[in-house]
Design an enzyme around this catalytic site. Structure first.
Site, PDB file in Angstrom:
ATOM      1  N   THR A  39       0.839  -1.206   0.000  1.00  0.00           N
ATOM      2  CA  THR A  39       0.000   0.000   0.000  1.00  0.00           C
ATOM      3  C   THR A  39       0.875   1.259   0.000  1.00  0.00           C
ATOM      4  OG1 THR A  39      -1.659  -1.210   1.241  1.00  0.00           O
ATOM      5  CG2 THR A  39      -1.848   1.185   1.254  1.00  0.00           C
ATOM      6  N   HIS A  97       2.134   2.007  -3.345  1.00  0.00           N
ATOM      7  CA  HIS A  97       1.107   2.702  -4.135  1.00  0.00           C
ATOM      8  C   HIS A  97       1.094   4.183  -3.794  1.00  0.00           C
ATOM      9  CE1 HIS A  97      -1.103  -0.386  -6.322  1.00  0.00           C
ATOM     10  NE2 HIS A  97      -0.973  -1.189  -5.278  1.00  0.00           N
ATOM     11  N   HIS A 148       1.524   1.957   7.969  1.00  0.00           N
ATOM     12  CA  HIS A 148       0.520   1.388   8.876  1.00  0.00           C
ATOM     13  C   HIS A 148       0.957   0.113   9.568  1.00  0.00           C
ATOM     14  CE1 HIS A 148      -0.141  -0.437   4.898  1.00  0.00           C
ATOM     15  NE2 HIS A 148      -0.231  -1.529   5.627  1.00  0.00           N
ATOM     16  N   GLU A 149       2.183  -0.323   9.335  1.00  0.00           N
ATOM     17  CA  GLU A 149       2.672  -1.525  10.024  1.00  0.00           C
ATOM     18  C   GLU A 149       3.707  -1.020  11.029  1.00  0.00           C
ATOM     19  OE1 GLU A 149       4.106  -3.965   6.779  1.00  0.00           O
ATOM     20  OE2 GLU A 149       2.103  -4.163   5.939  1.00  0.00           O
ATOM     21  N   CYS A 177     -15.690   0.258  12.805  1.00  0.00           N
ATOM     22  CA  CYS A 177     -16.631   1.273  13.300  1.00  0.00           C
ATOM     23  C   CYS A 177     -17.255   0.846  14.625  1.00  0.00           C
ATOM     24  CB  CYS A 177     -17.724   1.540  12.260  1.00  0.00           C
ATOM     25  SG  CYS A 177     -18.961   0.219  12.114  1.00  0.00           S
ATOM     26  N   CYS A 210     -21.456  -1.648  13.049  1.00  0.00           N
ATOM     27  CA  CYS A 210     -22.128  -2.290  11.915  1.00  0.00           C
ATOM     28  C   CYS A 210     -22.386  -3.771  12.225  1.00  0.00           C
ATOM     29  CB  CYS A 210     -21.302  -2.141  10.633  1.00  0.00           C
ATOM     30  SG  CYS A 210     -19.839  -3.207  10.578  1.00  0.00           S
ATOM     31  N   CYS A 268     -15.242  -4.990   8.736  1.00  0.00           N
ATOM     32  CA  CYS A 268     -16.212  -3.922   9.029  1.00  0.00           C
ATOM     33  C   CYS A 268     -16.730  -3.268   7.742  1.00  0.00           C
ATOM     34  CB  CYS A 268     -15.516  -2.876   9.902  1.00  0.00           C
ATOM     35  SG  CYS A 268     -16.413  -1.334  10.059  1.00  0.00           S
ATOM     36  N   ASP A 304       6.960 -18.072  -7.664  1.00  0.00           N
ATOM     37  CA  ASP A 304       7.221 -16.639  -7.832  1.00  0.00           C
ATOM     38  C   ASP A 304       7.984 -16.483  -9.147  1.00  0.00           C
ATOM     39  OD1 ASP A 304       7.086 -14.098  -5.749  1.00  0.00           O
ATOM     40  OD2 ASP A 304       8.649 -13.831  -7.247  1.00  0.00           O
ATOM     41  N   LEU A 310      -4.865  -9.076  -4.328  1.00  0.00           N
ATOM     42  CA  LEU A 310      -5.942  -8.278  -4.926  1.00  0.00           C
ATOM     43  C   LEU A 310      -5.687  -8.023  -6.408  1.00  0.00           C
ATOM     44  CD1 LEU A 310      -6.175  -5.574  -2.115  1.00  0.00           C
ATOM     45  CD2 LEU A 310      -7.591  -7.624  -2.377  1.00  0.00           C
ATOM     46  N   THR A 312      -9.314 -11.435   3.839  1.00  0.00           N
ATOM     47  CA  THR A 312      -8.792 -10.066   3.916  1.00  0.00           C
ATOM     48  C   THR A 312      -8.357  -9.742   5.342  1.00  0.00           C
ATOM     49  OG1 THR A 312      -9.238  -7.749   3.385  1.00  0.00           O
ATOM     50  CG2 THR A 312     -11.093  -8.999   4.252  1.00  0.00           C
TER      51      THR A 312
HETATM   52 ZN    ZN Z   1       0.122  -3.476   4.998  1.00  0.00          ZN
HETATM   53 ZN    ZN Z   2     -18.115  -1.932  11.547  1.00  0.00          ZN
END
Ligand code: ZN
Ligand code: ZN
Length: 353
Positions: free
Chosen positions: A46, A49, A69-70, A99, A102, A113, A201, A273, A297
């Site tokens: 990510t 990207h 984010h890791e 959230c 949900c 979520c 690979d 993905l 996921t």
């Molecule tokens: Zn990641």
């Molecule tokens: Zn949620």
């Protein structure tokens, strides 16, 4: 806290690259948030990207944004409504912000979520000295787990979630994609008692690490044709094909090949993905085979995290072969360039260096 500013990597402009800044505000801590001093962060697909400003990034980010984010670090402040964590706790971050209201959240599937937000994409991230994020997304680490390994638990969770979904014990398993997550998956499949593990690979350097992680045989799917690769796999599995195929690539050719190598009644786990719709002959790939196909996921919050710790502590699994390099945060671009040039393994960034 006396200081008001921090160092960090900021994505400020809608173009390639990012900026290393020393004047970023230390983030505010909301009532249900914690402030963590980041000790180690890891680079994810990510983040590639984001730095390359691809379509994926354009559609999701509102600039400016600190990304990453890791991560793992120390809790240095807690919000007024946080009672389950204290200053001094060591934690790793769960990327997905649920959230909590949900249907999926209420039925213990917070990782899926319906209103998911992502740290480092929708909310300020971890390529900085400090990150403020919801206490719900903190996973407490004990002293046996280093910050570096802590920062790699989130991707390890993706690997383990995929392998776990495949129920690989006693099975011949084929893993497509030997990026850091695929490599961790090879190790996890070994830890979970797979019979034989095959890794595919297009880079020999990555396949070499797959062997170290526990692959019995490897397939370079660029060096051989799809038919040759399939013949090899059939040879390895007494003509049966793989009981379980797990794809971490999302690549159309890999998915098509993977289904071709899956045995009748086998299980196909999709984690990677695809960036666009792909063509697949469903009759042969799934229906006639009575194949089971599962999408996977993220990681379960927090069953998969516990599973990762169990594997790290109670099996041969080692994160060392998967660690591609450790860089000071200020040299983040060297780490990205290493990835872009094909250096295998996970790249870590250390703000304190
Ligand atoms: Zn990641
Ligand atoms: Zn949620």
């Amino acid at each position: 806290m006396e200081r008001k500013t921090m160092k960090g990597v900021l994505k400020s402009l809608p173009q390639e690259g990012a900026e290393y800044r020393e004047d970023l505000p230390i983030p505010e801590v909301g009532p249900r948030d914690i402030l963590v001093k980041v000790q180690a962060a890891a680079i994810c697909g990510t983040d590639q990207h984001i730095i390359n400003w691809t379509e994926y990034a354009k559609q999701r980010l509102t600039l400016p944004m600190v990304f990453g984010h890791e991560f793992a670090g120390d809790v240095v402040a807690v919000g007024s409504d946080v009672h389950e964590l204290s200053v001094g706790d060591r934690v790793a971050g769960e990327t997905h912000i649920p959230c909590n209201h949900c249907y999926m959240c209420k039925t213990n599937r917070r990782h899926n979520c319906a209103n998911m937000k992502i740290i480092g994409v929708h909310a300020p991230g971890a390529f900085a000295e400090y990150i403020s994020f919801p206490a719900d997304c903190a996973y407490k680490l004990d002293d046996d787990i280093s910050y570096e390994i802590g920062a790699m638990l989130e991707p390890m969770g993706v690997a383990v979630h995929g392998v776990s979904a495949g129920e690989v014990k006693g099975c011949n398993v084929l893993i497509f994609g030997c990026g850091p997550i695929g490599l961790m998956a090879v190790g996890a499949a070994r830890a979970m008692g797979a019979k034989k593990i095959f890794a595919a690979d297009v880079f020999d350097a990555k396949l070499e690490i797959a062997k170290v992680m526990g692959a019995d045989a490897v397939l370079n799917t660029r060096a051989m044709s799809a038919d040759e690769a399939r013949a090899k796999l059939l040879e390895y599995t007494d003509g049966m094909g793989a009981d379980v195929v797990i794809d971490y690539t999302g690549n159309a050719a890999a998915l098509q090949q993977g289904f071709g190598m899956l045995r009748k009644n086998g299980t196909f786990i999709m984690v990677g993905l695809p960036d666009k719709p792909i063509a697949l002959d469903l009759t042969d790939a799934i229906v006639y085979k009575e194949a089971t196909v599962k999408g996977v996921t993220g990681r379960l919050m927090y069953e998969t995290w516990d599973e990762c710790i169990d594997i790290l502590k109670n099996s041969e699994f080692s994160m060392e072969p998967v660690t591609g390099g450790v860089y000071p945060l200020s040299n983040y671009m060297d780490a990205f360039n290493a990835i872009f040039s094909g250096v295998p393994g996970k790249m870590l960034l250390i703000p304190g260096k």
